[in-house]
Design a protein around this motif. Structure first.
Motif, short mmCIF file in Angstrom:
data_model
loop_
_atom_site.label_atom_id
_atom_site.label_comp_id
_atom_site.label_asym_id
_atom_site.label_seq_id
_atom_site.Cartn_x
_atom_site.Cartn_y
_atom_site.Cartn_z
N ILE A 142 26.42 1.58 -11.98
CA ILE A 142 25.05 2.05 -12.17
C ILE A 142 24.24 1.02 -12.95
CG2 ILE A 142 23.60 3.85 -13.19
CD1 ILE A 142 25.28 4.47 -10.59
N GLY A 143 24.86 0.43 -13.96
CA GLY A 143 24.18 -0.61 -14.73
C GLY A 143 23.73 -1.76 -13.85
N TRP A 199 17.45 4.83 -19.79
CA TRP A 199 18.83 5.34 -19.65
C TRP A 199 18.95 6.66 -20.40
CZ3 TRP A 199 22.61 2.81 -16.79
CH2 TRP A 199 23.89 3.39 -16.86
N PHE A 200 18.94 7.77 -19.64
CA PHE A 200 19.05 9.11 -20.23
C PHE A 200 20.53 9.45 -20.39
CE2 PHE A 200 14.96 8.88 -18.26
CZ PHE A 200 14.11 9.72 -18.97
N THR A 201 20.94 9.74 -21.61
CA THR A 201 22.33 10.11 -21.88
C THR A 201 22.38 11.42 -22.65
OG1 THR A 201 24.43 9.42 -22.91
CG2 THR A 201 22.40 8.68 -23.98
N GLY A 202 23.41 12.19 -22.43
CA GLY A 202 23.56 13.47 -23.11
C GLY A 202 24.58 14.32 -22.38
N ARG A 244 27.72 2.16 -22.61
CA ARG A 244 26.25 2.07 -22.68
C ARG A 244 25.82 0.72 -23.26
NH1 ARG A 244 27.00 7.44 -24.76
NH2 ARG A 244 26.34 6.74 -26.83
N ASP A 245 26.58 0.24 -24.23
CA ASP A 245 26.29 -1.08 -24.80
C ASP A 245 26.51 -2.18 -23.77
OD1 ASP A 245 25.62 0.06 -27.22
OD2 ASP A 245 27.54 -0.37 -28.18
N MET A 246 27.53 -2.00 -22.93
CA MET A 246 27.82 -2.96 -21.87
C MET A 246 26.63 -3.05 -20.91
SD MET A 246 30.68 -2.56 -18.83
CE MET A 246 29.93 -1.01 -18.31
#
Length: 199
Positions: free
Chosen positions: A88-89, A31-34, A114-116
């Motif tokens: 998406i998850g 999971w790329f986040t930014g 994101r935690d979900m």
């Protein structure tokens, strides 16, 4: 969200472990986040290319591309962003269950969301990769001209400008894209996957 009691989960005859065995590698979600312009999509695609050359089954889900189809009905208000990440998850979970590596490049600005998503996966099958880059560098890059539009008021609820970005507190990996080349960043991710015994 409550489930309809008349809808019953149908167990699959072929299990995830069977598919992983067939593929010759484990599966997980990267999971790329930014921030926008941090290099998430470019980095995810560089990793995908390396995995492909290694004979590993993988696929990239990109934020903009998904909004052309599956999530074209969503805007950028907070509730739409939450639903965007939830969908998406769930899609990422299906890919992992199919025995593939799934790489997702989404701003996903909220830690809670994101935690979900992380909670959908067994331990070790979700790796949060923080593509860290200062806002001013992202604005200088501005590959799609979105920051300029946001500064001019043409785009509302834009992450980093008038909508917050909550950086990961304990990501599995941090790639500082203003200091690390795409090639080196991709190599770091491949090495981490090898270290964890995923590939």
């Amino acid at each position: 969200m409550t489930h309809n009691p008349n809808i019953v989960w149908h167990p699959a005859a072929i299990k995830k472990s069977d598919r992983q065995s067939l593929n010759g590698h484990k599966s997980c979600a990267l999971w790329f986040t930014g921030l926008s312009g941090s290099g998430k999509s470019v980095l995810a695609n560089a990793v995908d290319e390396k995995l492909y050359r290694m004979g590993i089954r993988s696929y990239v889900l990109d934020g903009d591309n998904i909004r052309h189809g599956l999530n074209q009905d969503l805007g950028f208000r907070t509730e739409d962003r939450i639903e965007n990440i939830r969908r998406i998850g769930e899609v990422a979970k299906l890919f992992v269950d199919s025995g593939q590596m799934i790489l997702t490049a989404f701003i996903s600005p909220f830690r809670e969301d994101r935690d979900m998503v992380r909670a959908l996966f067994p331990n070790g099958e979700f790796l949060e990769i923080y593509v860290k880059c200062p806002l001013q560098i992202c604005e200088q890059r501005d590959p799609k001209g979105l920051y300029k539009k946001a500064r001019n008021g043409d785009i509302k609820h834009f992450t980093g400008i008038d909508s917050p970005y909550e950086a990961p507190l304990s990501p599995d990996l941090i790639i500082e894209s203003d200091q690390t080349s795409i090639t080196d960043g991709a190599d770091l991710i491949i090495k981490e996957l090898q270290r964890k015994g995923i590939i």
